[in-house]
Structure formats: structure tokens, C-alpha cells
Design an enzyme around this catalytic site. Structure first.
Site, mmCIF file in Angstrom:
data_model
loop_
_atom_site.group_PDB
_atom_site.id
_atom_site.type_symbol
_atom_site.label_atom_id
_atom_site.label_comp_id
_atom_site.label_asym_id
_atom_site.label_seq_id
_atom_site.Cartn_x
_atom_site.Cartn_y
_atom_site.Cartn_z
ATOM 1 C CG LEU A 164 11.160 4.902 15.869
ATOM 2 C CD1 LEU A 164 10.299 6.174 15.890
ATOM 3 C CD2 LEU A 164 11.987 4.887 14.574
ATOM 4 C CG ASP A 187 1.394 5.473 -4.017
ATOM 5 O OD1 ASP A 187 1.712 4.353 -4.488
ATOM 6 O OD2 ASP A 187 0.451 6.148 -4.467
ATOM 7 C CG HIS A 226 7.914 -2.821 -5.065
ATOM 8 N ND1 HIS A 226 7.121 -1.733 -4.779
ATOM 9 C CD2 HIS A 226 7.193 -3.602 -5.909
ATOM 10 C CE1 HIS A 226 5.957 -1.859 -5.420
ATOM 11 N NE2 HIS A 226 5.981 -2.986 -6.116
HETATM 12 C C1 IPE Z 1 -1.420 2.410 -0.878
HETATM 13 O O1 IPE Z 1 -0.870 2.531 -2.142
HETATM 14 C C2 IPE Z 1 -0.894 1.219 -0.162
HETATM 15 C C3 IPE Z 1 0.538 1.207 0.145
HETATM 16 C C4 IPE Z 1 1.405 2.149 -0.079
HETATM 17 C C5 IPE Z 1 0.981 0.021 0.785
HETATM 18 P P1 IPE Z 1 -1.626 2.019 -3.447
HETATM 19 O O2 IPE Z 1 -0.744 2.348 -4.593
HETATM 20 O O3 IPE Z 1 -2.024 0.604 -3.280
HETATM 21 O O4 IPE Z 1 -2.941 2.914 -3.441
HETATM 22 P P2 IPE Z 1 -3.981 3.261 -4.589
HETATM 23 O O5 IPE Z 1 -4.395 1.974 -5.234
HETATM 24 O O6 IPE Z 1 -3.266 4.151 -5.582
HETATM 25 O O7 IPE Z 1 -5.084 3.993 -3.900
HETATM 26 C C1 IPE Z 2 3.848 1.690 -3.272
HETATM 27 O O1 IPE Z 2 4.244 1.919 -4.579
HETATM 28 C C2 IPE Z 2 4.251 0.317 -2.768
HETATM 29 C C3 IPE Z 2 3.138 -0.617 -2.569
HETATM 30 C C4 IPE Z 2 1.867 -0.362 -2.693
HETATM 31 C C5 IPE Z 2 3.509 -1.946 -2.166
HETATM 32 P P1 IPE Z 2 3.335 1.458 -5.799
HETATM 33 O O2 IPE Z 2 3.730 0.071 -6.166
HETATM 34 O O3 IPE Z 2 1.908 1.661 -5.492
HETATM 35 O O4 IPE Z 2 3.829 2.466 -6.919
HETATM 36 P P2 IPE Z 2 2.916 3.207 -7.986
HETATM 37 O O5 IPE Z 2 1.860 3.945 -7.231
HETATM 38 O O6 IPE Z 2 2.348 2.160 -8.880
HETATM 39 O O7 IPE Z 2 3.875 4.130 -8.689
HETATM 40 MG MG MG Z 3 0.619 3.195 -5.786
#
Ligand code: IPE
Ligand code: IPE
Ligand code: MG
Length: 257
Positions: free
Chosen positions: A137, A26, A43
Site C-alpha cells: 500500500l 476532520d 488529535h
Molecule cells: C481540514 O480540516 C484539514 C485537515 C483535516 C488536516 P479543517 O478543520 O482545517 O478545515 P476547515 O477549517 O473546517 O475548513
Molecule cells: C482535524 O480535526 C485535525 C486537523 C485539522 C489537524 P479538527 O482539529 O479540525 O477538529 P474540529 O473540526 O475542530 O472538530
Molecule cells: Mg476541523
């Protein structure tokens, strides 16, 4: 298919290096926003961290690494971001699969892939087949995955395969093979980057006794040294699985004598 012991049915073997590491990657969007870049740039950058972590886990002998790439709730994001993530997913599968095979890493996907483009579904199938015999792995990507979806799909398939079973005959052992991660032991260590302390519908059933590690580091900045910090923290946990500290100490003594 091999099945693994459940942490609630028997006390699992523990080791200093986690056998199974599960990560919520995240913070990509915030990494990009901080640099006045579009969220999607985060990303793309996050892919570099994936490479580093996969290879480091392989090097130090982690047996299973599971990364949460796209949740069943991430469809709620703007369509342009979802579209970008899908393209990036396909592109990285195409670009990385040979390297995974060369490094003896087998790739598995968990999640409801039926909602994905046929090109992605085909590439997933190809990648899984190409790396099926790799043993170094097991690298699992959770895509369109949700912990509740997993429990539901397991229940549905279980009920279908066992018509007429009485409620009292339903056991954890019988249900276990239907979970999408039945091929892996339960995670020993869960890591979430990006500062949030929540599970966001990741492996709900399987995290019953997993050690939970949260770090403020944003996913694109998560590297080998951050991973080792998490492992260091993990190695200091006392995994009691419901028992007392005194019981653990006497077990250690009896192992020594
Ligand atoms: C969780 O992250 C899902 C992934 C990393 C794929 P999110 O960014 O979607 O989670 P929330 O919405 O903050 O809980
Ligand atoms: C995690 O990073 C990747 C996915 C959920 C695909 P985020 O896109 O949730 O990044 P933040 O949390 O908005 O910074
Ligand atoms: Mg996120």
C-alpha cells in the site's frame, strides 16, 4: 517515474474497490469537546483511527491511501495546538515506521515540509527511505499541504524546467509530473468525516472526477465498518466521466460479448 492517465484526457479504468482513497480526517476537536476534554486529546485519539484505516486499506487491497493531516491554513490555529500536532506527528512517525515496513506499506509525505522542525524533516526522510521498497500500500500523509500550493509549486518547477516554452505548448501531460502526487492515480474516492461538506484546499487538481463522500462521524470514531459503508456507497456510483448512462451500458454489453 510512472505517470498516470489524467481523468480529463482519457477515461480511467474503474473498479468496485477504489484504487486510491483520499481522506480529510476532520472532527477531532469536536470529539474531545463533547467529552469535556481539551481539543488536543481528540488529535491523540484520532491516531487510533489512522492505524485502523491504514491496516484495513492494506488488507482489502486499496493501492493508495492519502490522509490530510495538516493544511497550509492550519498554522492559523493557536500556537499550543500547532505545537502539539507537530510533536504528535514526530512521535507517531517514530513509533509507527517499523510497523509500516513490516506490513509492506510505503510512506510518502506531500506538502511544504521546509517550514517543519529539522527533526521532523529528518524523520520523514528516514521513514520514506525505510519503506521505499514496500509494495502492499502507498500511504501518503499530506502535511502543510494545500491544493493551491501544489498547483503553484508544479507551475513554478515546470516553468523553470522548460524555459522558452510557448503558451500553446503547455499541456496537461507535460505539467502532470510536477504535481506532488504524480506517483499516484487520481483519487477514486474522497471521504470527509466530521460533517462539513467542503474540500478545504485538499487535492484540488486531482479531485476532478473523484466521488465525494461526506459523513457526520467524527474522525476518532471512524473505523473499519464506517470505511466499508463508504466503499458500499462508492460501489453504487455510476462513474460517467462526462459520458451518458446509455454509453456506459453499451460498453458493459460489449465487454460481456
Ligand atoms: C481540514 O480540516 C484539514 C485537515 C483535516 C488536516 P479543517 O478543520 O482545517 O478545515 P476547515 O477549517 O473546517 O475548513
Ligand atoms: C482535524 O480535526 C485535525 C486537523 C485539522 C489537524 P479538527 O482539529 O479540525 O477538529 P474540529 O473540526 O475542530 O472538530
Ligand atoms: Mg476541523
Amino acid at each position: 517515474m510512472t505517470t498516470h492517465t489524467s481523468s480529463t484526457l482519457a477515461v480511467p479504468q474503474v473498479s468496485a474497490i477504489p484504487r486510491h482513497v483520499a481522506i480529510i480526517m476532520d472532527g477531532n476537536g469536536r470529539w474531545a469537546s463533547k467529552r469535556f476534554m481539551p481539543r488536543v486529546a481528540g488529535h491523540s485519539e484520532g491516531l487510533g483511527a489512522v492505524r485502523k484505516i491504514v491496516e484495513e486499506c492494506r488488507r482489502i487491497g486499496v493501492e493508495y491511501l492519502t490522509l490530510f493531516a495538516f493544511s497550509s491554513e492550519n498554522w492559523r490555529r493557536p500556537p499550543e495546538e500547532v505545537g502539539f500536532l507537530m510533536k504528535l506527528f514526530l512521535k507517531s512517525l517514530k513509533g509507527e515506521v517499523s510497523r509500516l515496513a513490516e506490513n509492506d506499506i510505503s510512506l510518502r509525505l506531500i506538502g511544504d515540509l521546509s517550514r517543519f522542525d529539522p527533526a521532523i524533516q529528518e524523520m520523514v526522510k528516514y521513514s520514506e527511505e525505510k519503506t521505499a521498497n514496500c509494495r502492499g500500500l502507498t500511504f501518503t500523509i499530506a502535511a502543510n499541504y494545500g491544493g493551491r500550493w501544489d498547483i503553484l509549486q508544479a507551475m513554478r518547477r515546470f516553468v523553470e524546467a522548460n524555459p522558452g516554452l510557448k503558451p500553446e505548448q503547455v499541456t496537461e501531460e507535460l505539467l502532470q509530473p510536477y504535481f506532488s502526487m504524480a506517483y499516484a492515480p487520481e483519487p477514486d474516492l474522497f471521504i470527509r468525516t466530521g460533517g462539513e461538506q467542503r474540500v478545504s484546499n485538499f487535492l484540488l487538481w486531482q479531485l476532478a472526477y473523484t466521488e465525494l463522500y461526506f459523513t457526520d462521524v467524527l474522525w476518532p470514531d471512524f473505523d473499519e465498518s464506517e470505511l466499508h459503508q463508504a466503499f458500499q456507497w462508492f460501489s453504487q456510483r455510476e462513474r460517467r466521466f462526462g459520458r451518458t448512462s446509455a454509453q456506459l451500458a453499451s460498453q458493459v454489453m460489449s465487454d460481456v460479448v
